[in-house]
Write an enzyme that holds these catalytic residues in place. Structure first.
Site, PDB file in Angstrom:
ATOM      1  N   ASP A 229      -8.941   6.850  -2.170  1.00  0.00           N
ATOM      2  CA  ASP A 229      -7.770   7.306  -2.915  1.00  0.00           C
ATOM      3  C   ASP A 229      -8.259   7.876  -4.248  1.00  0.00           C
ATOM      4  O   ASP A 229      -9.464   8.046  -4.453  1.00  0.00           O
ATOM      5  CB  ASP A 229      -6.756   6.156  -3.115  1.00  0.00           C
ATOM      6  CG  ASP A 229      -7.249   5.121  -4.125  1.00  0.00           C
ATOM      7  OD1 ASP A 229      -8.453   5.142  -4.476  1.00  0.00           O
ATOM      8  OD2 ASP A 229      -6.432   4.294  -4.574  1.00  0.00           O
TER       9      ASP A 229
ATOM     10  N   TYR B 100      -5.865   6.828   4.734  1.00  0.00           N
ATOM     11  CA  TYR B 100      -5.938   5.849   3.643  1.00  0.00           C
ATOM     12  C   TYR B 100      -5.205   4.559   4.021  1.00  0.00           C
ATOM     13  O   TYR B 100      -5.760   3.455   3.901  1.00  0.00           O
ATOM     14  CB  TYR B 100      -5.345   6.418   2.340  1.00  0.00           C
ATOM     15  CG  TYR B 100      -5.175   5.312   1.338  1.00  0.00           C
ATOM     16  CD1 TYR B 100      -6.260   4.879   0.589  1.00  0.00           C
ATOM     17  CD2 TYR B 100      -3.977   4.616   1.220  1.00  0.00           C
ATOM     18  CE1 TYR B 100      -6.146   3.802  -0.276  1.00  0.00           C
ATOM     19  CE2 TYR B 100      -3.847   3.540   0.370  1.00  0.00           C
ATOM     20  CZ  TYR B 100      -4.939   3.141  -0.376  1.00  0.00           C
ATOM     21  OH  TYR B 100      -4.830   2.067  -1.206  1.00  0.00           O
TER      22      TYR B 100
ATOM     23  N   GLU C 266       0.823  -1.212   0.000  1.00  0.00           N
ATOM     24  CA  GLU C 266       0.000   0.000   0.000  1.00  0.00           C
ATOM     25  C   GLU C 266       0.859   1.264   0.000  1.00  0.00           C
ATOM     26  O   GLU C 266       0.512   2.250  -0.632  1.00  0.00           O
ATOM     27  CB  GLU C 266      -0.951  -0.004   1.203  1.00  0.00           C
ATOM     28  CG  GLU C 266      -2.103  -0.980   1.056  1.00  0.00           C
ATOM     29  CD  GLU C 266      -2.988  -0.676  -0.145  1.00  0.00           C
ATOM     30  OE1 GLU C 266      -3.055   0.491  -0.571  1.00  0.00           O
ATOM     31  OE2 GLU C 266      -3.596  -1.621  -0.682  1.00  0.00           O
TER      32      GLU C 266
END
Ligand code: SF4
Length: 358
Positions: free
Chosen positions: A143, A125, A42
């Site tokens: 996102d 996020y 990520e």
């Protein structure tokens, strides 16, 4: 904007999960989705395309298979595994967070969203992505891909960065993820944005949300999300010195961690038109004309850097460190974009590269 209602969200969730079950890309961190793999992937995929991130991920995990392995090395040992991904603050934050995990959590990545969210560099996020994918928490993510899908689905005609729209987007994402398979659901929306609901030419006929999508019904989904007018970038002229020590190593300067090109190495230089300004950094230009002039665009500034041959040992300025680096050692350093361009244009072979977009 009006966020998705629970019944709307439930219908979209079912369609998205069904689609994802059939179309999820085969990615290394999905084959073995342990929390560390999810976290590293990520971080790497923020501002870097998935396809570009894969080889970096595989090399990184082979060298640092756990947070403890990353925590055990100095940050300098991490840079060679990040060089080319750019945005080195991500590597520094991940390294600092791995040390927190090693020191405070016995090497185990916290499964509590609040605790994980308090680690260095973990924003909303990253918290949502890791907690949902690795631990099954119903935590939302927003996102760029999620923004695009939701703005089109709901025909949001306002600036997606504005506070009211941000609230509506996060509320909609929270409604979507509030059900079964939260990790898959979050990945499904992001995957849809990356592969079907693309910025310029969405393939609506392949989309599981096509029946409900308001922007599709208008016939011009690519109009959304709204792109706010950009301010003109400021033009900045700089001079930089190409100086070597007695052994022929190149003098480089490191920026402070915060700010533009934070923590990255560059040729010692400063904003100016006149090469004599380099004397403020302890360098004496040895020619009146530059060896090369490079141009580099940031989102809010456009740099024109004139690189002059120089002698001396650099010091001062806003830099936090100076180092004479042999050319063979340049590959492993986090070099800023303008320095990379200048050194390559001057014939030096440097591997570092940057990618962009998920
Ligand atoms: Fe995007 Fe088209 Fe799907 Fe709407 S129908 S979400 S515009 S791909």
């Amino acid at each position: 904007m009006t966020p998705l209602s629970p019944p709307e969200a439930a219908a979209h969730r079912a369609a998205l999960l069904d689609w994802y079950s059939r179309h999820a890309r085969d990615l290394p961190w999905r084959r073995d989705p342990r929390p560390w793999h999810v976290w590293v992937s990520e971080i790497m995929c923020q501002q870097t395309r998935v396809s570009s991130a894969i080889p970096y991920f595989e090399r990184f995990i082979a060298r640092f298979p756990t947070p403890a392995a990353l925590a055990a090395v100095d940050i300098e040992a991490v840079y060679p595994y990040w060089a080319g991904l750019g945005y080195y603050a991500r590597a520094r934050n991940l390294h600092a967070a791995a040390r927190q995990v090693a020191q405070t959590h016995d090497g185990e990545i916290p499964s509590d969203p609040e605790v994980f969210g308090a680690l260095k560099g973990v924003g909303r996020y990253t918290r949502g992505a890791v907690m949902s994918i690795a631990f099954g928490h119903r935590e939302p993510v927003v996102d760029g891909n999620v923004v695009r899908v939701l703005c089109r689905l709901l025909a949001v005609e306002a600036d997606p960065r504005s506070a009211p729209v941000q609230r509506g987007l996060w509320a909609s994402a929270a409604a979507l993820v509030d059900g079964e398979r939260p990790g898959d659901l979050n990945q499904a929306v992001m995957e849809l944005g990356a592969t079907v609901c693309t910025p310029k030419s969405p393939t609506c006929l392949l989309c599981p949300l096509q029946g409900a999508c308001v922007a599709r019904a208008t016939g011009q989904p690519e109009r959304l999300p709204v792109k706010p007018a950009r301010k003109a970038a400021a033009q900045v002229a700089l001079v930089a010195g190409l100086a070597r020590d007695d052994a022929g190593a190149l003098w480089l300067a490191r920026n402070p961690d915060q700010g533009l090109l934070g923590g990255q190495w560059r040729l010692p230089g400063l904003p100016a038109d006149d090469p004599q300004a380099l004397t403020a950094l302890g360098l004496t230009p040895t020619a009146a004309t530059p060896l090369i002039t490079v141009h580099h665009a940031f989102s809010h500034q456009r740099w024109t850097v004139a690189v002059y041959p120089a002698r001396g040992t650099p010091r001062g300025g806003d830099f936090v460190e100076f180092r004479a680096v042999p050319e063979a050692a340049l590959d492993g350093l986090p070099l800023g974009g303008p320095a990379l361009k200048a050194l390559r244009a001057l014939g030096l072979k440097i591997k570092a590269r940057r990618g962009a977009g998920r």
